[in-house]
Design a protein around this motif. Structure first.
Motif, mmCIF file in Angstrom:
data_model
loop_
_atom_site.group_PDB
_atom_site.id
_atom_site.type_symbol
_atom_site.label_atom_id
_atom_site.label_comp_id
_atom_site.label_asym_id
_atom_site.label_seq_id
_atom_site.Cartn_x
_atom_site.Cartn_y
_atom_site.Cartn_z
ATOM 1 N N MET A 1 0.832 -1.187 0.000
ATOM 2 C CA MET A 1 0.000 0.000 0.000
ATOM 3 C C MET A 1 0.877 1.251 0.000
ATOM 4 S SD MET A 1 -1.311 0.201 3.979
ATOM 5 C CE MET A 1 -2.211 1.714 3.658
ATOM 6 N N SER A 2 0.306 2.345 -0.467
ATOM 7 C CA SER A 2 1.032 3.605 -0.481
ATOM 8 C C SER A 2 0.965 4.244 0.901
ATOM 9 C CB SER A 2 0.421 4.537 -1.531
ATOM 10 O OG SER A 2 1.062 5.787 -1.507
ATOM 11 N N VAL A 3 2.145 4.573 1.441
ATOM 12 C CA VAL A 3 2.211 5.170 2.771
ATOM 13 C C VAL A 3 2.105 6.687 2.636
ATOM 14 C CG1 VAL A 3 3.600 5.474 4.839
ATOM 15 C CG2 VAL A 3 3.633 3.281 3.618
ATOM 16 N N MET A 4 1.146 7.264 3.353
ATOM 17 C CA MET A 4 0.983 8.708 3.359
ATOM 18 C C MET A 4 1.138 9.226 4.786
ATOM 19 S SD MET A 4 -2.176 9.486 0.725
ATOM 20 C CE MET A 4 -2.059 11.210 1.160
ATOM 21 N N VAL A 5 2.009 10.208 4.943
ATOM 22 C CA VAL A 5 2.212 10.839 6.239
ATOM 23 C C VAL A 5 1.694 12.275 6.150
ATOM 24 C CG1 VAL A 5 3.910 11.607 7.946
ATOM 25 C CG2 VAL A 5 4.208 9.411 6.787
ATOM 26 N N THR A 6 0.729 12.596 7.000
ATOM 27 C CA THR A 6 0.143 13.932 7.026
ATOM 28 C C THR A 6 0.721 14.698 8.209
ATOM 29 O OG1 THR A 6 -1.912 13.067 6.092
ATOM 30 C CG2 THR A 6 -1.996 15.247 7.119
ATOM 31 N N LYS A 7 1.342 15.827 7.912
ATOM 32 C CA LYS A 7 2.029 16.597 8.941
ATOM 33 C C LYS A 7 1.243 17.847 9.307
ATOM 34 C CE LYS A 7 6.668 15.153 7.428
ATOM 35 N NZ LYS A 7 8.088 15.557 7.341
ATOM 36 N N SER A 8 1.209 18.164 10.600
ATOM 37 C CA SER A 8 0.631 19.419 11.045
ATOM 38 C C SER A 8 1.591 20.559 10.730
ATOM 39 C CB SER A 8 0.363 19.379 12.552
ATOM 40 O OG SER A 8 1.596 19.342 13.262
ATOM 41 N N TRP A 9 1.100 21.785 10.834
ATOM 42 C CA TRP A 9 1.952 22.941 10.647
ATOM 43 C C TRP A 9 2.952 23.006 11.798
ATOM 44 C CZ3 TRP A 9 2.511 25.648 6.392
ATOM 45 C CH2 TRP A 9 3.234 26.837 6.437
ATOM 46 N N PRO A 10 4.238 23.252 11.546
ATOM 47 C CA PRO A 10 5.219 23.287 12.640
ATOM 48 C C PRO A 10 4.895 24.364 13.672
ATOM 49 C CG PRO A 10 6.298 23.249 10.489
ATOM 50 C CD PRO A 10 4.848 23.500 10.238
ATOM 51 N N VAL A 11 5.127 24.038 14.937
ATOM 52 C CA VAL A 11 4.987 25.008 16.020
ATOM 53 C C VAL A 11 6.314 25.075 16.761
ATOM 54 C CG1 VAL A 11 2.520 24.612 16.278
ATOM 55 C CG2 VAL A 11 4.139 23.273 17.648
ATOM 56 N N LEU A 12 6.544 26.178 17.435
ATOM 57 C CA LEU A 12 7.742 26.320 18.254
ATOM 58 C C LEU A 12 7.402 25.979 19.693
ATOM 59 C CD1 LEU A 12 9.429 29.586 16.889
ATOM 60 C CD2 LEU A 12 10.245 27.227 16.647
ATOM 61 N N VAL A 13 8.131 25.029 20.246
ATOM 62 C CA VAL A 13 7.963 24.650 21.647
ATOM 63 C C VAL A 13 9.034 25.359 22.459
ATOM 64 C CG1 VAL A 13 7.997 22.747 23.305
ATOM 65 C CG2 VAL A 13 6.991 22.412 21.035
ATOM 66 N N ARG A 14 8.599 26.183 23.385
ATOM 67 C CA ARG A 14 9.522 26.964 24.208
ATOM 68 C C ARG A 14 9.662 26.339 25.588
ATOM 69 N NH1 ARG A 14 6.869 30.712 20.912
ATOM 70 N NH2 ARG A 14 8.295 32.143 19.837
ATOM 71 N N PRO A 15 10.701 26.707 26.330
ATOM 72 C CA PRO A 15 10.830 26.210 27.705
ATOM 73 C C PRO A 15 9.588 26.556 28.518
ATOM 74 C CG PRO A 15 12.853 27.298 26.999
ATOM 75 C CD PRO A 15 11.832 27.561 25.935
ATOM 76 N N SER A 16 9.177 25.630 29.386
ATOM 77 C CA SER A 16 7.936 25.822 30.148
ATOM 78 C C SER A 16 8.036 26.976 31.132
ATOM 79 C CB SER A 16 7.576 24.534 30.896
ATOM 80 O OG SER A 16 8.634 24.144 31.758
ATOM 81 N N THR A 17 9.234 27.311 31.568
ATOM 82 C CA THR A 17 9.468 28.502 32.375
ATOM 83 C C THR A 17 10.613 29.278 31.738
ATOM 84 O OG1 THR A 17 10.993 27.326 33.848
ATOM 85 C CG2 THR A 17 8.688 27.417 34.512
ATOM 86 N N PRO A 18 10.597 30.597 31.827
ATOM 87 C CA PRO A 18 11.643 31.388 31.160
ATOM 88 C C PRO A 18 13.034 31.003 31.638
ATOM 89 C CG PRO A 18 9.841 32.789 31.899
ATOM 90 C CD PRO A 18 9.600 31.446 32.499
ATOM 91 N N THR A 19 13.973 30.960 30.717
ATOM 92 C CA THR A 19 15.366 30.665 31.052
ATOM 93 C C THR A 19 16.194 31.935 30.952
ATOM 94 O OG1 THR A 19 15.852 30.072 28.748
ATOM 95 C CG2 THR A 19 15.181 28.286 30.217
ATOM 96 N N MET A 20 17.347 31.904 31.582
ATOM 97 C CA MET A 20 18.200 33.085 31.622
ATOM 98 C C MET A 20 18.743 33.397 30.231
ATOM 99 S SD MET A 20 21.664 33.690 33.859
ATOM 100 C CE MET A 20 22.544 32.372 33.013
ATOM 101 N N PRO A 21 18.478 34.604 29.717
ATOM 102 C CA PRO A 21 19.074 34.965 28.420
ATOM 103 C C PRO A 21 20.578 35.085 28.566
ATOM 104 C CG PRO A 21 17.999 36.865 29.411
ATOM 105 C CD PRO A 21 17.662 35.694 30.279
#
Length: 421
Positions: A1-21
């Motif tokens: 069978m033909s394999v089809m992979v459907t991808k969502s639009w990329p999102v940016l995952v950031r640290p759950s709490t702010p980190t030191m710049p």
């Protein structure tokens, strides 16, 4: 069978709490591999509920501890110095679904190379740009509940051990731990020495030789019975037990040399270059996740006939000799005698081996158990290379993915390999 992979639009995952710049100057170990992309794939055959969401949340929490990975590379305008800016901009994350069960994709049965490209997010130009995230992740869920985690990263931020540390930490956080069991340490906290000159020259030259090659994609496993037989034959000759890496590399080197040895010039060199973890040689702390790997060449390089026709025990000893040269390399006692110009190492006769044995990928667990298989992708832009000793739950031996022989030599290589089985 033909394999089809459907991808969502990329999102940016950031640290759950702010980190030191912060702005972190990368180490000498990071510079040679800056902007080189590499991909790994972890295949989980046991379902968990909403794997993409679980992994995305775990990634966000882990980035608090691995803060460099959420940053971006910057290049100094005046001096060209490479740094990582800890901006917290985040990691690119893609959730995907496949229209079939895992077994339909045949990830456990070669050839599967064409499928891998659909199972990981990739950089637009197959190499990393300054503005790109340092890490890309994709979770692909199959109709049976199994899923594949594809990880692509800019090598400047971590080596394989570092990525495995991140994934293990993500699994621990997903399973309820408050903190990773191993505290991450980066080049921000631990200064590394300069690379030995020969190592630096080899790595710089290797990156310059990454060009499209029409090599056959081979997936095979060297049985543990074969490895144990070689180890038993050596008994006490090495002074220390023969390792799985030494035995497997010797077999690959000899079989490939026999398959490609030219009839008219058997005296040509057969260089072997392999990666080696330098953490203990430079005193890196436990949990160090920035690059701490060197490329080690066996010097002097033997001829292709010496490798092809020699006793396998002697080929193992050559591999061991390369490992034994590493301490002297870091002590500034490189053996330059007999080493050809670095450019001379990089032709079709070269074999480059990187081992993923004991890097830690096999310990990743998001709640449904560890991966059934771990794969490293050797891309089309490469020197003749293989990723060896990959974790594979149902294979008793050293699993190897390679792109190191031309199509015309693939059959001869596999025939030579069969003689060791």
């Amino acid at each position: 069978m033909s394999v089809m992979v459907t991808k969502s639009w990329p999102v940016l995952v950031r640290p759950s709490t702010p980190t030191m710049p912060d702005r972190i100057k990368v180490s000498p170990f990071d510079k040679p591999v800056a902007f080189c992309a590499f991909s790994s794939f972890l295949v989980f055959d046991r379902a968990i509920h909403e794997p993409a969401e679980i992994i995305k949340r775990a990634l966000s929490r882990a980035l608090v501890h691995f803060r460099l990975m959420a940053g971006r590379v910057i290049v100094g305008d005046d001096d060209g110095e490479l740094c990582i800016a800890c901006t917290g901009e985040g990691v690119e994350f893609v959730a995907a679904t496949a229209n079939c069960a895992l077994e339909d994709v045949k990830l456990f049965d070669p050839p599967f190379a064409a499928v891998l490209g659909d199972l990981a997010a990739d950089y637009p130009e197959a190499s990393c740009r300054v503005t790109d995230p340092l890490l890309l992740m994709q979770v692909t869920e199959f109709s049976c509940g199994a899923f594949v985690l594809g990880v692509t990263w800019n090598h400047v931020v971590a080596d394989g051990t570092g990525i495995a540390l991140l994934l293990r930490a993500m699994g621990e956080l997903a399973r309820g731990r408050a903190q990773p069991s191993v505290s991450p340490v980066s080049c921000a906290e631990h200064l590394l020495p300069d690379l030995p000159p020969l190592v630096a020259a080899i790595e710089q030259t290797m990156v310059g030789h990454l060009e499209p090659q029409d090599y056959s994609y081979l997936d095979f496993t060297l049985p543990m019975s074969t490895i144990d037989r070689i180890r038993a034959e050596l008994s006490d000759e090495l002074g220390a037990p023969c390792t799985v890496f030494e035995a497997a590399t010797a077999v690959l080197w000899q079989c490939r040399s026999r398959a490609i040895m030219p009839d008219d010039d058997p005296g040509t060199l057969a260089p072997l270059i392999f990666t080696a973890d330098a953490r203990r040689h430079v005193g890196a702390a436990d949990g160090y996740y920035s690059n701490c790997v060197i490329t080690q060449a066996i010097t002097p390089s033997p001829t292709i006939r010496e490798v092809a026709d020699g006793d396998i025990k002697d080929v193992v000893k050559l591999v061991r000799s390369g490992k034994e040269q590493i301490p002297a390399t870091f002590a500034g006692k490189e053996q330059a005698e007999g080493v050809p110009g670095v450019d001379a190492l990089f032709g079709y006769n070269l074999l480059f081996v990187t081992s993923w044995r004991n890097l830690g990928f096999e310990a990743t667990d998001f709640g449904g158990g560890t991966p059934a298989r771990v794969m490293g992708h050797v891309g089309p832009k490469s020197v003749p290379a293989c990723v060896a000793c990959l974790p594979y739950r149902d294979k008793d031996g050293a699993n190897i993915l390679s792109r190191f022989v031309k199509e015309e030599h693939a059959g001869a290589f596999l025939a030579e390999l069969a003689k060791f089985m």
